[in-house]
Design an enzyme around this catalytic site. Structure first.
Site: not given
Ligand code: 5GP
Ligand code: ZN
Length: 138
Positions: A30-31, A85, A92, A98-100
Site C-alpha cells: 500500500d502506498i 471495505n 472504500q 482488495h484485502f488489506h
Molecule cells: P480502500 O480505502 O479503498 O479500502 O483502500 C485503498 C488503498 O489503496 C489505500 O490504503 C491507498 O493508500 C491505496 N492506494 C491508492 N492508490 C494507490 C496506488 O496508486 N498505489 C498503491 N500501491 N496503493 C494505492
C-alpha cells in the site's frame, strides 16, 4: 478496466512494490501504509467489491490472501489484521476489490473503534432478528 488504478498495477502498466503474483491474484505494498509491510491483495480480474466478485474467484483470492498473510507474518514477525471495505461509508476509495493485510504489533495504536455502538439487550435482539430475516443477493 483501463481507468482502474489496481487493474493498471496488476497488469504492470503502473508501478508498484509487488510482493506476490499467481494466475489470478496480485499483491503489492500500500502506498500509504498503516504499518511497514501493509499489503493489498487483489484479483487480476476487475471486480468492484465483495458483492460483485463471483464465489469461485473469491475462494481463490482467499487462498492467496492466507498465503500472503503467512508470508508477511513470517517476514515481519508480527500479528496480522485483515480488512476489506465495501462502499464509501465503509472507507472504500478504490473500486477494485482488495484485502488489506496489515502487520500488527503490541501498542501500535491501529484498531477498530470497538464499543462505539453499545446497545441494550432489546436493541441487540432487534438487530439480530433484522439480520437473520433479511434477504441476501447471494
Ligand atoms: P480502500 O480505502 O479503498 O479500502 O483502500 C485503498 C488503498 O489503496 C489505500 O490504503 C491507498 O493508500 C491505496 N492506494 C491508492 N492508490 C494507490 C496506488 O496508486 N498505489 C498503491 N500501491 N496503493 C494505492
Ligand atoms: Zn480494476
Amino acid at each position: 478496466m483501463d481507468e482502474c488504478i489496481f487493474c493498471q498495477i496488476a497488469s504492470g502498466k503502473m508501478e508498484s512494490f509487488k510482493v506476490y503474483e499467481d494466475d489470478d491474484s496480485f499483491a503489492f505494498l500500500d502506498i500509504h501504509p498503516a504499518a511497514p509491510g501493509h499489503t493489498l491483495v487483489v484479483p487480476k480480474k476487475h471486480t468492484a467489491d465483495i458483492f460483485d466478485i463471483d464465489e469461485i474467484s473469491l475462494r481463490r483470492l482467499a487462498g492467496s490472501l492466507r498465503h500472503i498473510a503467512s508470508k508477511i507474518k513470517n517476514a515481519i514477525g508480527s500479528d496480522i489484521m485483515i480488512m476489506q471495505n465495501n462502499g464509501r461509508a465503509a472507507g472504500q476509495i478504490v473500486d477494485h476489490i482488495h484485502f488489506h493485510v496489515i502487520p500488527r504489533t503490541e501498542g501500535d495504536g491501529i484498531g477498530l473503534m470497538r464499543g462505539m455502538a453499545e446497545l441494550t439487550k432489546e436493541q441487540m435482539e432487534e438487530i439480530q432478528n433484522k439480520i437473520k430475516e433479511a434477504s441476501s443477493d447471494d
